[in-house]
Design a protein around this motif. Sequence first.
Motif, PDB file in Angstrom:
ATOM      1  N   THR A  47      26.892  45.479  51.198  1.00 31.67           N
ATOM      2  CA  THR A  47      25.828  46.276  50.801  1.00 31.67           C
ATOM      3  C   THR A  47      25.507  46.021  49.211  1.00 31.67           C
ATOM      4  O   THR A  47      24.209  45.869  48.697  1.00 31.67           O
ATOM      5  CB  THR A  47      26.175  47.732  51.037  1.00 31.67           C
ATOM      6  N   GLN A  51      22.153  44.347  47.541  1.00 32.19           N
ATOM      7  CA  GLN A  51      21.586  45.206  46.476  1.00 32.19           C
ATOM      8  C   GLN A  51      21.167  44.312  45.140  1.00 32.19           C
ATOM      9  O   GLN A  51      20.273  44.407  44.617  1.00 32.19           O
ATOM     10  CB  GLN A  51      22.414  46.431  45.839  1.00 32.19           C
ATOM     11  N   ASP A  68      17.390  49.962  55.477  1.00 28.92           N
ATOM     12  CA  ASP A  68      18.684  50.911  54.711  1.00 28.92           C
ATOM     13  C   ASP A  68      19.288  51.557  56.201  1.00 28.92           C
ATOM     14  O   ASP A  68      19.004  52.529  56.332  1.00 28.92           O
ATOM     15  CB  ASP A  68      18.193  51.866  53.855  1.00 28.92           C
ATOM     16  N   LYS A  70      22.328  52.772  56.395  1.00 21.75           N
ATOM     17  CA  LYS A  70      23.556  53.967  56.317  1.00 21.75           C
ATOM     18  C   LYS A  70      22.980  54.694  55.191  1.00 21.75           C
ATOM     19  O   LYS A  70      23.380  55.665  54.874  1.00 21.75           O
ATOM     20  CB  LYS A  70      24.698  53.227  55.789  1.00 21.75           C
ATOM     21  N   ASP A  72      22.586  54.002  52.214  1.00 26.98           N
ATOM     22  CA  ASP A  72      23.256  53.709  50.473  1.00 26.98           C
ATOM     23  C   ASP A  72      22.154  52.924  49.655  1.00 26.98           C
ATOM     24  O   ASP A  72      22.149  53.326  48.495  1.00 26.98           O
ATOM     25  CB  ASP A  72      24.278  52.730  50.941  1.00 26.98           C
ATOM     26  N   GLY A 401      24.886  53.990  46.030  1.00 26.79           N
ATOM     27  CA  GLY A 401      25.072  54.910  47.069  1.00 26.79           C
ATOM     28  C   GLY A 401      23.512  55.710  46.909  1.00 26.79           C
ATOM     29  O   GLY A 401      22.696  55.238  46.074  1.00 26.79           O
ATOM     30  N   PRO A 402      23.460  56.568  47.861  1.00 27.74           N
ATOM     31  CA  PRO A 402      22.147  57.158  48.224  1.00 27.74           C
ATOM     32  C   PRO A 402      21.666  58.310  47.146  1.00 27.74           C
ATOM     33  O   PRO A 402      22.284  58.645  46.419  1.00 27.74           O
ATOM     34  CB  PRO A 402      22.353  57.975  49.570  1.00 27.74           C
TER      35      PRO A 402
END
Length: 529
Positions: A47, A51, A68, A70, A72, A401-402
Motif C-alpha cells: 500500500t 501511495q 481504496d 481498506k 488506507d 492511513g485513513p
Amino acid sequence: MEAGVSGEQASVFVGGGGEGYGLPQDLLLKFGNRHGLIAGATGTGKTITLQILAEGFSAAGVPVFLSDVKGDVSGMAAAGSAEGKLHDSFTKRAATIGLDLQYAACPVTFWDLYGEQGHPIRATVSEMGPLLLSRLLELSEAQEGVLNVAFRLADEEGLPLLDLKDLQAMLVFIGENANTISTRYGLVSTSSIGAIQRRLLVLENEGGAKLFGEPALQLADLMLLDESGRGRVNILAADKLMQSPRLYATFLLWLLSELFEELPEVGDPDKPKLVFFFDEAHLLFNDAPKALVQKVEQVARLIRSKGVGVYFITQNPQDVPENILGQLGNRVQHALRAFTAKDQQALRLAAQTYRPNERFNTEDAIRDVGTGEAVTSFLEAKGAPGIVERTLIRPPSSQVGPIDVAVRTAVIAASPLKGKYETMIDRESAYEKLRARAEAAAKSAESSDTGKLSEQVFGKEGAQSDDFNHARRYDGGGKARSTTSQTRSTSRKSDSVTEAFAKSFARQLGTRSGQAIVRGVLGSIFGRR
C-alpha cells in the motif's frame, strides 16, 4: 533529492540504497505507460508503494485512478505529520536514501459506487455490455446467449438500456414474445430468462443497481489537473464494494475498456496521460473465462499506445496470467513467504522473471526483504528491463492511513465535480418505451374487441350507435344480458394484448435495418472480437 519527480530524465523516485543495497531506483515517466506490478505478501508494504507511486505521478502532472480497498489510501488527501514515531522512522529512512522529505497532500477526488464516501460513479447497462454483465452475473453460456439477444434487440428497436429496470423490462418482453423472437435469433428459453432475472434481483439486493444509470461517468473527469498542474488522484472507495468482489472486478475492467475505446492514439508520450492502479488484481482473473482473459490481455497490450499505464497490485505474481505478466515492465516485489512447497515454487518462479544481479541471489532477496523494502526492476533508457536491485522504499509525503470523516467531507465539498453526479437522471429508455407500447397495444386490442362484439350481437348497423348499443345490452329489469359472444370476447381479451404486441413487433423486425450500436472491446455483442 526531493520527493516526487527527480533525476536528469523525468522520473518518479521510488527508493534507494544503504549499506547492502543497490543504486537509487527511479521509474522513468516516458516508460510509465509500459505497465507495472506491485506484489508481496500481506503486511509487506504494497500500500505504501502504491501511495508513493501515485504521489510521484501526480507531482509530474499525471492523473491517477486507484481503488481504496481498506480505507488506507484516503490519507493521500492530507499531508503527512512531522510528529510521532512514524515521522522518526521516516526521517531516518529519508536520510539513508538521500531523500529531502517534505510533507504535502495530493489533490484528491473521491468516488464511491454507492455515493456514500464520494461522488457517485455510474455506467449505463448498454455501456457495460453483455460480456461483462454475463461475467458479473455468473451466467451460463445459454444464458449469456439470451442476454446477447436482449442487447441486439434493444439496439435494433431503439430501446436504450440505461439502468437495471430497462434490462428487466427487455427480458420480460422477450419472454412474452419468445416464439416470435426465436424464429430470428434462435431459441430463447424462458428458463434462461428466469435465471437472468433472478441474478439481476440478487445484484439489485446487493446494491449493484446503483452502478447503472445516468449521469454516466465522463472519462475526462478522471483526467483533471489542479491549479498548479498536478494530476488529480481519483480514489474509489472500495471497502464496501469489496464485499461483492465480482462487481468490483467487473467495474474496474469496464473502466479500463472504456479508456481503451475512447482515448486517442498518442504513441510514446513523454509521460502517461493516466495511470490506472488495479488493486486486488487476482479478483479479475479468478474463475474468469478464457475469452475474458484474452480480452484483458488485448487491452493491456494495446492501451499503452493510448498513454495509459496499468499497474496490478496483488500478493503473488502468479495471480496474473503469464501473457499479461510479460507486459509489466516496472516491478516492485515485496517479500514472499515460502512456508509450503507450493510457496517455494512460486518464490522460485517469481525470481526467474527478473534480470539477475551478480551481487545477490534474487530468490533469497525476495524471501528476506523486510517491511518497507523490496526487490525492484524498472525499464531503463532503451526500454530494457533493469538489473534487479534490493531497495529501501521511500517514505510517502502524504498521510499514512485513513483520513477522518470531516476531512473527507471537506475534500468532497471542495471538489470541482461537486453536484455533477449526485442527482440521478431517469430519462425515457427501454422501460418507459416498452410500457408505452404495451399500453397502446392494449387500447388497440380493447377497441378492436369492442367493435367486433357489437357487430356479432347487433349487426353492423346496430353497432354504429353507442347509445343504441348501451340500451340493447340490458333487458327491462336492468339485468345485463349474457351472450356467447361477450363471454368469448372477455376470455380472449388478455390474449389479444400480447398478440397485438407480438404482431406489431414482428412487423417492425421485418422492416428494421438491423444496425446495432458499436460497443467497446469488452462490451461486444454476439461474440464480436
